[in-house]
Enzyme design. Sequence first.
Site, PDB file in Angstrom:
ATOM      1  N   HIS A 227       1.178   3.918   1.872  1.00 17.63           N
ATOM      2  CA  HIS A 227       1.875   4.889   3.161  1.00 17.63           C
ATOM      3  C   HIS A 227       3.522   4.828   2.960  1.00 17.63           C
ATOM      4  CE1 HIS A 227      -1.903   4.036   5.632  1.00 17.63           C
ATOM      5  NE2 HIS A 227      -2.016   5.173   4.775  1.00 17.63           N
TER       6      HIS A 227
ATOM      7  N   HIS B 151      -7.494  -0.364   5.536  1.00 17.96           N
ATOM      8  CA  HIS B 151      -6.411   0.607   5.970  1.00 17.96           C
ATOM      9  C   HIS B 151      -6.163   1.702   4.918  1.00 17.96           C
ATOM     10  CE1 HIS B 151      -2.629   1.311   8.151  1.00 17.96           C
ATOM     11  NE2 HIS B 151      -2.025   1.262   7.073  1.00 17.96           N
TER      12      HIS B 151
ATOM     13  N   ASP C  87       5.703   4.595   4.936  1.00 13.78           N
ATOM     14  CA  ASP C  87       6.509   3.534   5.627  1.00 13.78           C
ATOM     15  C   ASP C  87       6.573   2.226   5.160  1.00 13.78           C
ATOM     16  OD1 ASP C  87       3.948   3.412   6.664  1.00 13.78           O
ATOM     17  OD2 ASP C  87       4.782   1.953   8.116  1.00 13.78           O
ATOM     18  N   HIS C  88       6.076   2.234   4.003  1.00 10.33           N
ATOM     19  CA  HIS C  88       6.179   1.173   3.315  1.00 10.33           C
ATOM     20  C   HIS C  88       6.594   1.316   1.679  1.00 10.33           C
ATOM     21  CE1 HIS C  88       3.562  -1.480   5.846  1.00 10.33           C
ATOM     22  NE2 HIS C  88       3.453  -0.323   6.377  1.00 10.33           N
TER      23      HIS C  88
ATOM     24  N   HIS D 145       0.803  -1.361   0.043  1.00 10.46           N
ATOM     25  CA  HIS D 145      -0.060   0.315  -0.019  1.00 10.46           C
ATOM     26  C   HIS D 145       0.932   1.136   0.193  1.00 10.46           C
ATOM     27  CE1 HIS D 145       0.667  -0.583   4.349  1.00 10.46           C
ATOM     28  NE2 HIS D 145       0.298   0.512   4.606  1.00 10.46           N
TER      29      HIS D 145
HETATM   30 FE    FE Z   1       2.622   0.754   8.057  1.00 12.60          FE
HETATM   31 ZN    ZN Z   2       0.039   1.535   6.608  1.00 18.18          ZN
END
Ligand code: FE
Ligand code: ZN
Length: 257
Positions: free
Chosen positions: A59, A115, A61-62, A57
Amino acid sequence: MSHIEMQPFICLEDNYGLILHDSPSGATAAVDAPDADAIEKQLRKYGRQLTHIFVTHHHADHTQGIMQLKELFGCKVIGPKAEAEKIPGLDITVEAGGKFTWAGREVFVLGCPGHTKGQIAYHMPSEFAVFAGDTLFSVGCGRVIEGTMEEMFHSVSQFKALSPHTFLYCGHEYTLANCRFALSVDPENRALQARAGEAEQLRGEGRMTCPTTLGDEFKTNPFLRCNDPHIRAALNMAAASDAEVFAELRTRKNAFR
Ligand code: FE
Ligand code: ZN
């Protein structure tokens, strides 16, 4: 056929990095790119060249390591079509319900809205492995940010259809906090008590609690146990639907300290 080697590691605060390596072909993939330096270090340690990144996904942090890893290795980036505008450097888009082949193995794409709207998980049945991103965690699930509770309920519930022998690789090391919440709604669950004790010990030794197996999650994770009479009694929701129980659990978890 030999199995694909899986190397999970923790980076940033509590993100999981994961490297897959198929020794005969040299194919090497990172699941998400939370931290390019940490991923590069893991790769160098074993003398591996990154060929692919599987993105779950959008975000940061990914995804924040993607461009640096592409520059270093020229790897191809695979990710959800529905989030294509939000993920830098995407080369190959995949859709929920689709599949592709990697290192000679089938990879099934599970749609996991909730999410984020376009989140996906990757399932490799040959390896008994699923890469769940921020949808399903050990003893917990992701926050519902972009989608609805109903969507997240279905996203999480679909893991129940997979083999209990499947290894669950998730996006974050949240097991200790998840166990504390789970025990608040399912205090008599012996399997959960045991998992909480084990997680305490592993984290105390600086070790990872993942991967777990889906079979263990079916016994301990309240978000996969919305039909459990003890959990329903604790919530005073004996007659509610599973989706309503799920929404109540997720709402309580948001406020739980
Ligand atoms: Fe995350
Ligand atoms: Zn996330």
